[in-house]
Motif scaffolding. Structure first.
Motif, PDB file in Angstrom:
ATOM      1  N   LYS A  35       5.725   6.158  -6.062  1.00 12.67           N
ATOM      2  CA  LYS A  35       6.742   5.355  -5.374  1.00 12.67           C
ATOM      3  C   LYS A  35       6.201   4.820  -4.051  1.00 12.67           C
ATOM      4  O   LYS A  35       6.418   3.657  -3.713  1.00 12.67           O
ATOM      5  N   ALA A  36       5.477   5.657  -3.322  1.00  8.07           N
ATOM      6  CA  ALA A  36       4.888   5.205  -2.061  1.00  8.07           C
ATOM      7  C   ALA A  36       3.920   4.052  -2.304  1.00  8.07           C
ATOM      8  O   ALA A  36       3.924   3.062  -1.568  1.00  8.07           O
ATOM      9  N   ALA A  38       3.958   1.872  -4.763  1.00  5.90           N
ATOM     10  CA  ALA A  38       4.736   0.678  -5.101  1.00  5.90           C
ATOM     11  C   ALA A  38       5.403   0.088  -3.860  1.00  5.90           C
ATOM     12  O   ALA A  38       5.413  -1.138  -3.671  1.00  5.90           O
ATOM     13  N   ASP A  39       5.936   0.950  -3.006  1.00  5.11           N
ATOM     14  CA  ASP A  39       6.615   0.471  -1.798  1.00  5.11           C
ATOM     15  C   ASP A  39       5.629  -0.125  -0.797  1.00  5.11           C
ATOM     16  O   ASP A  39       5.956  -1.101  -0.102  1.00  5.11           O
ATOM     17  N   HIS A  41       2.884  -1.659  -1.673  1.00  6.46           N
ATOM     18  CA  HIS A  41       2.547  -2.944  -2.288  1.00  6.46           C
ATOM     19  C   HIS A  41       3.608  -3.995  -1.958  1.00  6.46           C
ATOM     20  O   HIS A  41       3.287  -5.153  -1.670  1.00  6.46           O
ATOM     21  N   THR A  42       4.865  -3.588  -1.973  1.00  6.41           N
ATOM     22  CA  THR A  42       5.968  -4.492  -1.644  1.00  6.41           C
ATOM     23  C   THR A  42       5.964  -4.847  -0.161  1.00  6.41           C
ATOM     24  O   THR A  42       6.215  -6.000   0.211  1.00  6.41           O
ATOM     25  N   ALA A  43       5.666  -3.873   0.690  1.00 10.88           N
ATOM     26  CA  ALA A  43       5.731  -4.087   2.144  1.00 10.88           C
ATOM     27  C   ALA A  43       4.670  -5.048   2.642  1.00 10.88           C
ATOM     28  O   ALA A  43       4.960  -5.937   3.452  1.00 10.88           O
ATOM     29  N   ARG A  61       6.246  -5.953   8.661  1.00  9.24           N
ATOM     30  CA  ARG A  61       5.791  -5.422   7.371  1.00  9.24           C
ATOM     31  C   ARG A  61       4.893  -4.189   7.546  1.00  9.24           C
ATOM     32  O   ARG A  61       4.957  -3.250   6.756  1.00  9.24           O
ATOM     33  N   GLU A  64       7.123  -1.381   8.293  1.00 12.80           N
ATOM     34  CA  GLU A  64       7.782  -0.968   7.054  1.00 12.80           C
ATOM     35  C   GLU A  64       6.856  -0.059   6.243  1.00 12.80           C
ATOM     36  O   GLU A  64       7.291   0.937   5.667  1.00 12.80           O
ATOM     37  N   ALA A  65       5.581  -0.388   6.208  1.00 11.54           N
ATOM     38  CA  ALA A  65       4.614   0.457   5.495  1.00 11.54           C
ATOM     39  C   ALA A  65       4.545   1.851   6.124  1.00 11.54           C
ATOM     40  O   ALA A  65       4.476   2.852   5.409  1.00 11.54           O
ATOM     41  N   VAL A  68       7.489   3.765   4.952  1.00 12.76           N
ATOM     42  CA  VAL A  68       7.264   4.240   3.577  1.00 12.76           C
ATOM     43  C   VAL A  68       6.498   5.563   3.615  1.00 12.76           C
ATOM     44  O   VAL A  68       6.857   6.529   2.937  1.00 12.76           O
ATOM     45  N   GLN A 129      -2.768   2.037  -0.686  1.00  7.82           N
ATOM     46  CA  GLN A 129      -1.960   1.806  -1.883  1.00  7.82           C
ATOM     47  C   GLN A 129      -2.809   2.002  -3.141  1.00  7.82           C
ATOM     48  O   GLN A 129      -2.386   2.639  -4.092  1.00  7.82           O
TER      49      GLN A 129
END
Length: 138
Positions: A35-36, A38-39, A41-43, A61, A64-65, A68, A129
């Motif tokens: 999950k980390a 994936a998150d 990657h999104t951030a 961003r 945000e990382a 996470v 990531q």
């Protein structure tokens, strides 16, 4: 040491421990690490996307990382916690950056980051990531 190099060293160590069976991730740890990844990657998007953003959004961003990582770290113990904690420490300078100019008064010890510093931190997030993805699929 720059952030990317710091994360590279941690990632190599983690991947080697998993490959060498020194570190066996528990199923719950795999879920958190996946999950980390994936998150993260999104951030933080690809370099060409990040570089096109204004500094304030790049910094948002990156923060945000870090969030996470903090959330993931809060729910694990042992080697995964040590790995995530060390990665968070390497990335901690992001917390002292500002993207807005100082208009009188104090800036609380923050500094304006350079485009190279943003790129270094973003590259470090990408490497982290990738490492989390590798250790959860090995």
């Amino acid at each position: 040491m720059d952030m990317r190099a710091g994360i590279e060293g941690l990632a190599e160590e983690a991947e080697q421990q998993v490959r060498g069976h020194t570190w066996e991730l528990a199923p719950a740890d795999r879920v958190v690490a996946s999950k980390a990844a994936a998150d993260l990657h999104t951030a933080v998007g690809p370099p060409h996307v990040q570089e096109a953003l204004p500094a304030v959004e790049r910094l948002e961003r990156l923060r945000e990382a870090l969030a996470v990582l903090a959330i993931a770290l809060a729910s694990v113990h042992g080697r995964l916690a040590w790995f995530l904690g060390a990665a968070t420490t390497v990335l901690a300078p992001v917390l002292h950056w500002r993207a807005l100019p100082v208009e009188g008064g104090s800036a609380f010890g923050t500094t304006a980051a350079t485009p190279q510093q943003y790129a270094d931190a973003e590259g470090a997030i990408h490497r982290l990531q990738a490492a989390l993805t590798r250790i959860t699929t090995t």
